[in-house]
Enzyme design. Structure first.
Site, short mmCIF file in Angstrom:
data_model
loop_
_atom_site.label_atom_id
_atom_site.label_comp_id
_atom_site.label_asym_id
_atom_site.label_seq_id
_atom_site.Cartn_x
_atom_site.Cartn_y
_atom_site.Cartn_z
N HIS A 83 -6.70 19.92 40.13
CA HIS A 83 -7.14 21.28 39.80
C HIS A 83 -7.04 22.28 40.96
CE1 HIS A 83 -11.00 20.10 41.63
NE2 HIS A 83 -11.33 21.37 41.64
N LYS A 100 -5.36 25.81 46.23
CA LYS A 100 -6.23 26.11 47.39
C LYS A 100 -5.54 25.86 48.72
CE LYS A 100 -11.07 26.18 46.45
NZ LYS A 100 -12.24 25.36 46.20
N HIS A 140 -9.71 25.92 35.36
CA HIS A 140 -11.04 25.46 35.78
C HIS A 140 -11.97 26.57 36.24
CE1 HIS A 140 -9.19 25.24 39.87
NE2 HIS A 140 -10.43 25.40 40.31
N HIS A 141 -11.45 27.79 36.39
CA HIS A 141 -12.36 28.91 36.67
C HIS A 141 -12.47 29.86 35.47
CE1 HIS A 141 -13.44 28.03 40.78
NE2 HIS A 141 -12.17 27.70 41.01
N ASP A 170 -16.53 20.77 38.31
CA ASP A 170 -16.15 21.45 39.57
C ASP A 170 -17.36 22.12 40.20
OD1 ASP A 170 -14.35 22.57 41.53
OD2 ASP A 170 -14.39 24.44 40.41
FE LIG Z 1 -11.15 25.92 42.26
FE LIG Z 2 -12.59 22.75 42.87
#
Ligand SMILES: [Fe+2]
Ligand SMILES: [Fe+2]
Ligand SMILES: [Fe+2]
Length: 413
Positions: A274, A278, A327-328, A356
């Site tokens: 996920h 980042k 996931h956000h 998460d």
């Molecule tokens: Fe994230």
């Molecule tokens: Fe995360």
């Protein structure tokens, strides 16, 4: 739903997806690994090595920096021709690949890709591992010296100075034969012109067209997803085990919600993947103690979209890629980056969202200490009331809170 047991991905696409992931650490220069791959393949050709070796060295170039997850470390590696801290990422890269059979043959090359030629004893110098690793070292250092001139397209102007700088390392950092091959090859303008972004991507397409490709089954996909998670989690001491904790917890919640085995398997893999995006966020933002500025928050908002973009090549797992990238997103439609709501936001994505948040709150962050499970649950219940977390998922978590907390923080496999 297609059973995971029937899913396969193409090894070539998988290698390029890992390369794309690793290249994110370059922040605003996203082609380092792919340029090193191209340079390595061209040097191998000049050395008269076989096509198979050329493709293998292309892959080694693509993946040589898989042990670099920190943008700070990446910067040191591209700022200095020789940095005394370089070996750590070689050791990490070796450890990541050595147990994954389709790529294990690249692990020893990565292990030695910052070893000076003069450091190999004569018995080692005649072995393939040393020759291959030294070639990657040279390709990598060529790119490091040339990269600053990519943006303004002045590489040709600086090519003589780069050639002289590397010629001075003949027999010290690099084997004499390799340096000679480089000096012969780099007399051609084409050698330097090929480093431009468009041509680097075109080169990738050419290699793909003749490289042999195997398929990777579900067990291989899962093993590789663990490698992705290890790369992502190595970004910062704060995110250690985060992806793996999210994956295990999401799977556990999915099972408690009655989802079938196939869905649980895929949700676990989505959890592992996920946060791919980042890797592109500078360490200073991840590890900062002050609230994010608007610009920093905008950068953060790009990371889950980045996950989707990086995974596009793996056609067989596009549902997994979407769950990971959502996931956000939140049930009220105020999440990012797609503002999905209602039926458009699938349950697996809602599960990963809760897992998460839970896992992140259970870990220390630079701006706060780890939170107790009861406190995390009440925060999540407030989110349910506000519409920004799924009620059923949080209820499943509440019914098994201590166990979920243990799973989220369990270290190791
Ligand atoms: Fe994230
Ligand atoms: Fe995360
Ligand atoms: Fe590198």
């Amino acid at each position: 739903m297609q059973s995971p047991a029937e899913l396969t991905v193409d090894l070539r696409q998988l290698v390029i997806t890992i390369a794309h992931t690793v290249d994110l650490v370059g922040v605003d220069d996203l082609l380092h690994g792919r340029r090193v791959g191209m340079l390595a393949a061209e040097l191998a050709k000049r050395m008269g090595w076989s096509d198979a070796e050329r493709v293998m060295l292309y892959d080694a170039g693509l993946l040589h920096d898989c042990g670099v997850s920190s943008t700070r470390v990446h910067r040191r590696l591209v700022d200095d021709l020789e940095w005394e801290g370089a070996q750590e990422h070689c050791d990490r890269g070796f450890a990541l690949l050595k147990d994954f059979p389709p790529l294990a043959h690249l692990a020893p090359i990565i292990l030695y890709h910052h070893t000076r030629w003069e450091q190999f004893d004569p018995a080692m110098q005649v072995q393939d591992t040393a020759r291959y690793a030294n070639l990657i070292y040279l390709a990598d250092r060529i790119d490091v010296l040339a990269a600053p001139y990519q943006a303004d397209q002045t590489v040709l102007e600086h090519s003589s100075a780069i050639r002289e700088r590397l010629a001075a390392e003949r027999g010290r950092l690099f084997s004499p034969e390799l340096v000679d091959a480089f000096l012969a090859l780099s007399e051609e303008e084409a050698f330097w012109l090929a480093l431009r972004p468009d041509w680097v991507q075109q080169y990738q397409a050419q290699i793909e067209s003749f490289a042999d490709s195997r398929t990777i089954d579900w067990a291989g996909i899962k093993q590789c997803a663990e490698i992705f998670a290890a790369i992502i989690d190595a970004k910062s001491s704060y995110t250690e085990q985060h992806s793996r904790g999210v994956a295990r917890l999401a799977r556990h919640l999915a099972a408690r919600l009655g989802l079938d085995w196939a869905s649980c398997e895929k949700i676990e893999v989505a959890g592992l993947l996920h946060d791919i995006g980042k890797l592109q966020i500078p360490d200073e933002i991840i590890e900062g103690t002050n609230p994010l500025t608007e610009h920093e928050f905008d950068l953060m908002k790009g990371h889950s979209y980045g996950t989707l973009q990086v995974l596009w090549r793996l056609q067989a797992i596009q549902d997994i890629a979407r769950w990971a990238a959502y996931h956000h997103e939140t049930p009220d439609g105020h999440g990012y980056p797609f503002h999905l709501r209602g039926d458009d936001l699938p349950l697996p994505a809602r599960i990963i969202n809760v897992a998460d948040v839970f896992q992140a709150m259970a870990q220390d962050r630079p701006y706060r200490a780890a939170m107790a499970p009861e406190k995390i649950l009440s925060t999540l219940q407030e989110r349910v009331a506000a519409g920004s977390a799924d009620a059923d998922v949080v209820a499943a978590l509440a019914a098994d809170l201590q166990n979920c907390h243990r799973i989220a923080l369990a270290t190791g496999a």
